[in-house]
Design a protein around this motif. Structure first.
Motif, PDB file in Angstrom:
ATOM      1  N   ASP A   1       0.857  -1.168   0.000  1.00 19.97           N
ATOM      2  CA  ASP A   1       0.000   0.000   0.000  1.00 19.97           C
ATOM      3  C   ASP A   1       0.906   1.235   0.000  1.00 19.97           C
ATOM      4  O   ASP A   1       1.486   1.601   1.027  1.00 19.97           O
TER       5      ASP A   1
ATOM      6  N   GLU B   1       0.229   4.395  -0.198  1.00 21.53           N
ATOM      7  CA  GLU B   1      -0.229   5.508   0.642  1.00 21.53           C
ATOM      8  C   GLU B   1       0.233   5.321   2.086  1.00 21.53           C
ATOM      9  O   GLU B   1       0.668   6.271   2.731  1.00 21.53           O
TER      10      GLU B   1
ATOM     11  N   GLN C   1       3.641   7.448   4.479  1.00 17.64           N
ATOM     12  CA  GLN C   1       3.498   8.051   5.800  1.00 17.64           C
ATOM     13  C   GLN C   1       4.584   7.610   6.785  1.00 17.64           C
ATOM     14  O   GLN C   1       4.643   8.110   7.900  1.00 17.64           O
TER      15      GLN C   1
END
Length: 150
Positions: free
Chosen positions: A134, A136, A140
């Motif tokens: 993932d 995204e 982070q």
């Protein structure tokens, strides 16, 4: 690799991904090219001893195989022969050939002059795609927030 491509294993198992690890990348283009020559010759001759599938060895390689290596300049120059989407950079940490703790500086020098989209794919995008990460969530992480060297 020769046996997998000659036996059309990737073609027969279309969701299979075959990774070549810890063995460099420079040997792969000539092997795949040689396999394609044999595949084409057998198709022309109607040989009794033939490849099993309809896809050429090169088509099988580009569709389902990848190489992961620490990369050097010569291997990086082969990126179009290997397929930009078929190469994954590996840090090889904690082995002696690893570039840690200077990896970002090393990669910046190695990929100088390489288009950004190819660099992003080889350094991490291909692995993320192949392994279903993932992006995204990864964006982070603290590592993703570290600035890239100029």
């Amino acid at each position: 690799l020769k046996y997998l491509l000659a036996g059309s294993v990737p073609e027969r198992f279309p969701t299979l991904r075959i990774g070549i690890l810890e063995s460099g990348a420079a040997w792969i283009p000539p092997v795949v090219k040689q396999m394609d020559v044999f595949w084409k010759a057998q198709a022309k001759l109607g040989s009794l001893v033939s490849f099993r599938g309809e896809l050429s060895p090169a088509q099988q390689w580009h569709r389902q195989c990848f190489v992961s290596t620490t990369l050097d300049v010569a291997e990086l120059q082969l990126r179009h022969a290997l397929g930009v989407s078929n190469i994954m950079w590996g840090s090889d940490f904690p082995h002696v050939e690893s570039t840690h703790p200077n990896t970002r500086r090393h990669l910046a020098a190695l990929f100088a002059g390489i288009p950004d989209d190819e660099t992003a794919a080889i350094i991490g995008g291909n692995a993320a795609r192949m392994l279903g990460f993932d992006l995204e969530k990864l964006a982070q992480t603290p590592a993703a927030q570290a600035p890239w060297p100029a």
